[in-house]
Design an enzyme around this catalytic site. Sequence first.
Site, PDB file in Angstrom:
ATOM      1  N   GLU A  48      -9.028  -1.436  -5.000  1.00  0.00           N
ATOM      2  CA  GLU A  48      -9.133  -2.521  -5.993  1.00  0.00           C
ATOM      3  C   GLU A  48      -9.729  -1.989  -7.292  1.00  0.00           C
ATOM      4  OE1 GLU A  48     -11.263  -5.227  -8.413  1.00  0.00           O
ATOM      5  OE2 GLU A  48     -12.346  -4.185  -6.820  1.00  0.00           O
ATOM      6  N   ASP A  95      -7.511  -2.187 -10.644  1.00  0.00           N
ATOM      7  CA  ASP A  95      -8.011  -2.942 -11.788  1.00  0.00           C
ATOM      8  C   ASP A  95      -7.814  -2.144 -13.076  1.00  0.00           C
ATOM      9  OD1 ASP A  95      -9.770  -5.091 -13.063  1.00  0.00           O
ATOM     10  OD2 ASP A  95     -10.963  -3.304 -13.439  1.00  0.00           O
ATOM     11  N   ASP A 118      -8.473  -9.776  -5.998  1.00  0.00           N
ATOM     12  CA  ASP A 118      -8.815  -8.378  -5.716  1.00  0.00           C
ATOM     13  C   ASP A 118      -7.780  -7.712  -4.814  1.00  0.00           C
ATOM     14  OD1 ASP A 118     -11.082  -8.647  -7.238  1.00  0.00           O
ATOM     15  OD2 ASP A 118     -12.479  -8.735  -5.549  1.00  0.00           O
ATOM     16  N   GLU A 132      -4.990  -6.500  -6.894  1.00  0.00           N
ATOM     17  CA  GLU A 132      -5.370  -5.294  -7.618  1.00  0.00           C
ATOM     18  C   GLU A 132      -5.406  -4.086  -6.687  1.00  0.00           C
ATOM     19  OE1 GLU A 132      -8.034  -6.989 -11.321  1.00  0.00           O
ATOM     20  OE2 GLU A 132      -9.060  -6.551  -9.438  1.00  0.00           O
TER      21      GLU A 132
END
Length: 217
Positions: free
Chosen positions: A40, A44, A108, A111
């Site tokens: 994650e 991101d 999340d 991501e």
Amino acid sequence: MNNLQSKLNYTFKDQNLLKTALTHSSFSNEFGGESYERLEFLGDAVLELVVSDYIYKFGQLDSGLLSKLRAGLVSTAYLKQISQDLGLDRLVFKSKSLQTLSDKTKADLFESLIGAVYLDSGLECAKKIIENLVIVDDQNIRSVIKNCVDYKTKLQETLQKLGKTFEYKLVSDSGLDHDKTFEVELIVDSQVVSKASGKSIHIAQENCAENYLHTLC
């Protein structure tokens, strides 16, 4: 998993990466292995890069609007919906004691999926998925722009309803020509009610309007 990969139009070469991307910490703590959290972190960064690159080339938007647009496209609410559409909340490996996932966790997971694709095949493959699911097309970008908070317009509508007069006054500017900071006052009914700064007069006015709106709410 096959249905998910079909929706992504992408098949993982390393299926373990996909499993890790969908493994909640509650599951890894109980049964061992790695959770999605490191992926994650990576996803991101990849997501922000691809989105930033796209919207920078989209039009001559100032930095303030670019920031708001990017924030809208990578927000928890926006990514959570994509995650749900992909069914990630139904595929995630989690402990039986964890009944529901928060919106943040759902976002999340998407991501982490992007991070897994990046490690599996590189930036171009991750970029295609982001463009298809997050950016979608120019029309979607315009729609997100409309949903970006325009504090000046919102304040204008509020003050008009209250029958109040207002104006923005430039107080000062400082710094080099290519890196100036502007300070602006918001005057309502002849009284200074807010003061703020920004890297452009527009951003300073937006900040002034935002500050004063918060006092009215």
